[in-house]
Structures are given as structure tokens and as C-alpha cells.
Design a protein around this motif. Structure first.
Motif, PDB file in Angstrom:
ATOM      1  N   ALA A 292       0.757  -1.291   0.004  1.00 52.50           N
ATOM      2  CA  ALA A 292      -0.006   0.019   0.020  1.00 52.50           C
ATOM      3  C   ALA A 292       0.852   1.359  -0.048  1.00 52.50           C
ATOM      4  O   ALA A 292       0.406   2.419  -0.494  1.00 52.50           O
ATOM      5  CB  ALA A 292      -0.878   0.003   1.380  1.00 52.50           C
ATOM      6  N   ALA A 293       2.112   1.319   0.508  1.00 43.50           N
ATOM      7  CA  ALA A 293       2.966   2.288   0.587  1.00 43.50           C
ATOM      8  C   ALA A 293       3.762   2.524  -0.747  1.00 43.50           C
ATOM      9  O   ALA A 293       3.896   3.743  -1.269  1.00 43.50           O
ATOM     10  CB  ALA A 293       3.907   2.196   1.973  1.00 43.50           C
ATOM     11  N   LEU A 294       4.200   1.691  -1.031  1.00 36.95           N
ATOM     12  CA  LEU A 294       4.948   1.630  -2.449  1.00 36.95           C
ATOM     13  C   LEU A 294       4.574   1.476  -3.592  1.00 36.95           C
ATOM     14  O   LEU A 294       4.907   2.119  -4.526  1.00 36.95           O
ATOM     15  CB  LEU A 294       6.186   0.494  -2.189  1.00 36.95           C
ATOM     16  N   ALA A 295       3.471   0.814  -3.759  1.00 33.37           N
ATOM     17  CA  ALA A 295       2.599   0.455  -4.924  1.00 33.37           C
ATOM     18  C   ALA A 295       1.126   0.754  -4.993  1.00 33.37           C
ATOM     19  O   ALA A 295       0.540  -0.007  -4.923  1.00 33.37           O
ATOM     20  CB  ALA A 295       2.988  -0.662  -5.623  1.00 33.37           C
ATOM     21  N   PRO A 296       0.754   2.072  -4.406  1.00 30.81           N
ATOM     22  CA  PRO A 296      -0.756   2.036  -4.034  1.00 30.81           C
ATOM     23  C   PRO A 296      -1.440   2.081  -5.255  1.00 30.81           C
ATOM     24  O   PRO A 296      -2.764   1.684  -5.116  1.00 30.81           O
ATOM     25  CB  PRO A 296      -0.860   3.502  -3.557  1.00 30.81           C
ATOM     26  N   ASP A 297      -0.953   2.400  -6.518  1.00 29.61           N
ATOM     27  CA  ASP A 297      -2.105   2.574  -7.682  1.00 29.61           C
ATOM     28  C   ASP A 297      -1.509   0.940  -8.512  1.00 29.61           C
ATOM     29  O   ASP A 297      -1.964   0.916  -9.640  1.00 29.61           O
ATOM     30  CB  ASP A 297      -1.577   3.528  -8.526  1.00 29.61           C
ATOM     31  N   ALA A 298      -1.113   0.160  -7.983  1.00 29.11           N
ATOM     32  CA  ALA A 298      -0.636  -1.279  -8.683  1.00 29.11           C
ATOM     33  C   ALA A 298      -2.085  -1.696  -9.108  1.00 29.11           C
ATOM     34  O   ALA A 298      -2.973  -1.900  -8.292  1.00 29.11           O
ATOM     35  CB  ALA A 298       0.118  -2.070  -8.003  1.00 29.11           C
ATOM     36  N   PRO A 299      -2.202  -2.349 -10.427  1.00 26.39           N
ATOM     37  CA  PRO A 299      -3.426  -3.138 -10.598  1.00 26.39           C
ATOM     38  C   PRO A 299      -3.477  -4.342 -10.062  1.00 26.39           C
ATOM     39  O   PRO A 299      -2.419  -5.007  -9.686  1.00 26.39           O
ATOM     40  CB  PRO A 299      -3.337  -3.531 -12.050  1.00 26.39           C
ATOM     41  N   PRO A 300      -4.566  -4.932  -9.788  1.00 25.27           N
ATOM     42  CA  PRO A 300      -4.894  -5.950  -9.226  1.00 25.27           C
ATOM     43  C   PRO A 300      -4.066  -7.394  -9.848  1.00 25.27           C
ATOM     44  O   PRO A 300      -4.190  -7.148 -10.884  1.00 25.27           O
ATOM     45  CB  PRO A 300      -6.415  -6.607  -8.732  1.00 25.27           C
ATOM     46  N   ARG A 301      -3.526  -8.394  -9.066  1.00 29.51           N
ATOM     47  CA  ARG A 301      -3.025  -9.373  -9.753  1.00 29.51           C
ATOM     48  C   ARG A 301      -4.229 -10.342 -10.073  1.00 29.51           C
ATOM     49  O   ARG A 301      -5.246 -10.589  -9.445  1.00 29.51           O
ATOM     50  CB  ARG A 301      -2.180 -10.175  -8.577  1.00 29.51           C
ATOM     51  N   PRO A 302      -4.241 -11.087 -11.330  1.00 29.92           N
ATOM     52  CA  PRO A 302      -5.090 -11.991 -11.681  1.00 29.92           C
ATOM     53  C   PRO A 302      -5.255 -13.003 -10.646  1.00 29.92           C
ATOM     54  O   PRO A 302      -4.342 -13.501 -10.313  1.00 29.92           O
ATOM     55  CB  PRO A 302      -4.517 -12.555 -13.142  1.00 29.92           C
TER      56      PRO A 302
END
Length: 455
Positions: A292-302
Motif C-alpha cells: 500500500a505504501a510503495l505501490a498504491p496504484d498497482a493493478p490487481p493481480r489476476p
């Protein structure tokens, strides 16, 4: 941008394995659930953290204010996050043995986290204790004083759930030169935080690097702040002008015994950031608070990202092609061969022919599961339940173990847990018992000392 060396890649691959096995998802889920309902002791138990302290007694000996601050920190302590960020050693990425790490300071009282010495580290357990300069307030430990290099009281975002959002700010990925493991872009600010916390005037701060190299850093500039030379770590020699002050190498005869030491967490870039940038880990494989801190905008993993082989999937070189083996229908099997081909190959093998590499890999895994990397890694990191689950997934819950080596591994793990219990009970002193010395001699297979740093 400095090129990515082979050694650097090896180091990141080691961290990738640590992130896969050292803090299992089940541990994170259980510890988080207990912490969210205010059960800090239950959260510690779920994360294999022993609490060698009594908060109720603190009010009598140190006052109600300190006791209140301690209780607040314990309620927001994320022990699984502490395990995630705790100092580790090469080559297996185990917890750094025999170290005392400060988590918080309340005037003269310190909340510390400790690990047992290497000979008593079965289960990879951490303990919480209280320490003062007058002596230890918990169980005896061979190294009770907090280590100057590993100070998490200045990096509370690495264990305090209230402040984990500071991780991105403190890592400052926008200023990091990719390819360098050193956070030179943050050294000046981190040195200032260190001096302020210790109430020291402006002065040099010692920075300890690999191979015994040491640098001096002046956060407010000075006569040496314009130095730039080849001995600086990657990225530091490009700093200049109005940027952060530069470090300079320590002269051979100069004494640095009384200088403050820049904490190791401030010297290096967080390995999770390096793994993300290198594409070696997906955000959902990180600790949820770290992701949540380093990659808050990462797309969800399949949802099916692990494939039909689940967590046991392996890649095998089969006839010049890269094939997978994994769980299919509840049993380990080749995943890239059709059933008719597999039946023909199994018949040929039964008649004395040479089985294809995929079938050989399956047979090896079933007959010698202790050779599987994930089984051994889980045992090394103290995840005995996870290792047993992997073996049961291969052989079934009612199957008999065919491998004497795996029997020996479980027996050794049980005896080492007994040694750990004796150490915590104060029955061993500060040295290993005789049977532990024999165990270590038989199972020693590392090429580096246990105290080597995992960079």
C-alpha cells in the motif's frame, strides 16, 4: 544509471526468496486480524514473537506516562511487519542472530526486539523486551545493549502500523538512482534525523558499507562536503552543487569510536523497492502494508496468476523446451504434456526405458521431497507447518515418508526447538549444548558465515 551487475542480481534473487518464504501469508493474515481487535499479544504469538515484558509493571517502576506510551505502541505494533523488515544475513536470508534492535525509546527505557544466537535460532523467533542502561528488564541475552547499526526507533514505519505510510516518503523512490543499493539521495536527511534524535550538534556521521568500508557524512556541509571520488558507492559521485552533502572516506588512522552511526535501514534502498523496479516481485506478493505504501496504484493481480500448479509449480528443461510440473488433480504431474503422451512415456519407463525429464523431476520430488527448495526454505525460516503442507500436497496426508533424509530433517528441527526452549529458560548459558554443536556440524552446508549481512 549504473549497469545491473551479476552480484546485484544475485542479491535481489536472494531477497526474492526471502519475501516468498520468510513471512508466510497465513502468518500475516492471522497477526493482522488479532492486531485489529486490539490483541497485541495474540498478534505477536501468530508472528512467532515472544513477549518478555510486563506492561503492568512499567507504571510502578517508570511512571504512568511511560506505561501509557508503551501500551499504545504495543497496540499498534505489527509483529509480522517487524519480521518482514528485521535485519537478515546471507546466504539464506535468515534473521540476524544474537542482535538487539531498539524499537522505541521512552527516556531511559527502551523497547527492544531480539533474536537468539545462531545455535538457538530454531523457529526463527523474535522476542520483545525492555532495556535500560542499568540492566535488562527481561530474560538474559548475550547481547542486551541495542545495536547502533540496527535502530528501528528512528524508522518506526518499519513496525508501527500507524506510520507505515511514511515508507514511501522515507524511501523517496523519485530520487533514487536505479541500479544502486545505497540510498545516497537520503543520507543527508537521515543523518539530520539521527543527530536530532540523539540531541547531538552538527558533526560527522559514520556510514558503514560493504567489505568494511566506512564513510563520514556531514549533513550540514563542511570542508569535505565537495569531495567526490571513485570510492563512493554507486550514485553518490553524481551529487554536487546545491544537492545533498557528499561523504568522504575515513582516513586509516582516524578514530570513529564515538561518532553516531547511520542506521542500516537508512543506508540502503529498501529491497522491496528494488524488487519492484526489477520486476522480480508483484505488489500483491509484498506485505499488504508495504504494498500500500510503495505501490498504491498497482493493478490487481489476476486470480489465476499462479497457474494450475499452484505454489508448487516448477520449470524443467525437457528436450530443449521449458516445461512446468505442478499439482494437477491433487497430485504432482507434468503440466505441458498431454495425457496420451504421458501414458506412453510411463509405459516405456516401466519397461526399462529412460523416462523423460519431466517424469524424472516428478519422481525425484515425490521420493526426495527434502530436496525441494521450498520445503527446505520453509524449514530454515521456521515455517514447519508450511513445509508439512507442501509435503502432504505431494504425498497426501496419509502417505508414509520414504525419505530417511526428510525424517532426519524433521528430527533435527525438533531437537533445535528444544535447544531454543532451553536457551529461553536460561538452562544453556551463553553457549550451545553439546548436542547442538553436533547438529550444526552435520547440517552445515552454507558457504558464508552466519553473521554475513544480506545486502
Amino acid at each position: 544509471m549504473r549497469s545491473w551487475t551479476a552480484n546485484g542480481k544475485t542479491r535481489l534473487l536472494a531477497w526474492q526468496r526471502v519475501r516468498e518464504f520468510a513471512v508466510p501469508p497465513a502468518m500475516i493474515e492471522t497477526a493482522t486480524a488479532r492486531r485489529m481487535v486490539g490483541d497485541w499479544a495474540g498478534a505477536c504469538a501468530a508472528a512467532r514473537v515472544d513477549a518478555d515484558l510486563q506492561p503492568r509493571a512499567v507504571a510502578r517502576t517508570h511512571g504512568r506516562d511511560i506505561a501509557s506510551r508503551l501500551r499504545a505502541d504495543l497496540r499498534h505494533l505489527a509483529p509480522d511487519l517487524l519480521r518482514w523488515h528485521f535485519p537478515r544475513v546471507a546466504p539464506d536470508g535468515l534473521l540476524r542472530p544474537g542482535v538487539t534492535v531498539a524499537l522505541a525509546r521512552y527516556d531511559s527505557l527502551h523497547l527492544v526486539a531480539r533474536t537468539p544466537p545462531a545455535w538457538a535460532d530454531a523457529g526463527q523467533r523474535i522476542s520483545l523486551a525492555l532495556w535500560t542502561r542499568a540492566g535488562d528488564e527481561g530474560r538474559a541475552h548475550p547481547h542486551p545493549r541495542p545495536d547502533r547499526r540496527f535502530r528501528l526507533d528512528l524508522h518506526r514505519h518499519l513496525w508501527d502500523a500507524r506510520r507505515v505510510g511514511e515508507l514511501r516518503q522515507r524511501a523517496c523512490p523519485e530520487g533514487w538512482t536505479a541500479g544502486s543499493e545505497y540510498a545516497t539521495h537520503r543520507w543527508g536527511a537521515e543523518a539530520r534525523l539521527l543527530l536530532d534524535a540523539d540531541r547531538r550538534p552538527d558533526g560527522p556521521v559514520l556510514v558503514r558499507l560493504d567489505d568494511g568500508r566506512r564513510l563520514l557524512l556531514s549533513p550540514s556541509g563542511g570542508p569535505h562536503s565537495s569531495f567526490a571520488g571513485p570510492s563512493l558507492p554507486g550514485g553518490a559521485d553524481s551529487i554536487g552543487g546545491s544537492g545533498p552533502p557528499l561523504p568522504w572516506p575515513v582516513a586509516g588512522g582516524r578514530s570513529v569510536a564515538g561518532l553516531p552511526v547511520l542506521p542500516d535501514a537508512a543506508v540502503r534502498v529498501p529491497p522491496d523497492l528494488e524488487l519492484l523496479r526489477a520486476g522480480l516481485i508483484h505488489p500483491e506478493q509484498l506485505h499488504p502494508l508495504v504494498a500500500a505504501a510503495l505501490a498504491p496504484d498497482a493493478p490487481p493481480r489476476p486470480a489465476n496468476d499462479q497457474g494450475p500448479g499452484g505454489g508448487l509449480e516448477r520449470v524443467v528443461d525437457c528436450g530443449g523446451a521449458r516445461h512446468r510440473i505442478g499439482l494437477a488433480g491433487g497430485r504432482l504431474a507434468p503440466l505441458d504434456h498431454d495425457p496420451a503422451e504421458l501414458r506412453r512415456e510411463e509405459l516405456l519407463a516401466a519397461l526399462g526405458g529412460t523416462p523423460m525429464p519431466c517424469l524424472r523431476a516428478v519422481a525425484e520430488a515425490v521420493h526426495s521431497p527434502e530436496n525441494l527448495d521450498d520445503v527446505r526454505a520453509r524449514i530454515d525460516h521456521g515455517d514447519y507447518a508450511g513445509a508439512l503442507n507442501v509435503v502432504e500436497a505431494l504425498l497426501g496426508p496419509d502417505a508414509l515418508l520414504r525419505s530417511a533424509a526428510l525424517h532426519d530433517e524433521w528430527e533435527t528441527a525438533a531437537r533445535r526447538r528444544l535447544t531454543h526452549g532451553m536457551f529461553r529458560a536460561g538452562l544453556t548459558g551463553y553457549g550451545p549444548p553439546r548436542h547442538e554443536t553436533e547438529i550444526r556440524r552435520r547440517r552445515e552446508r552454507r558457504t558464508h558465515p552466519r553473521h554475513a549481512k544480506l545486502r
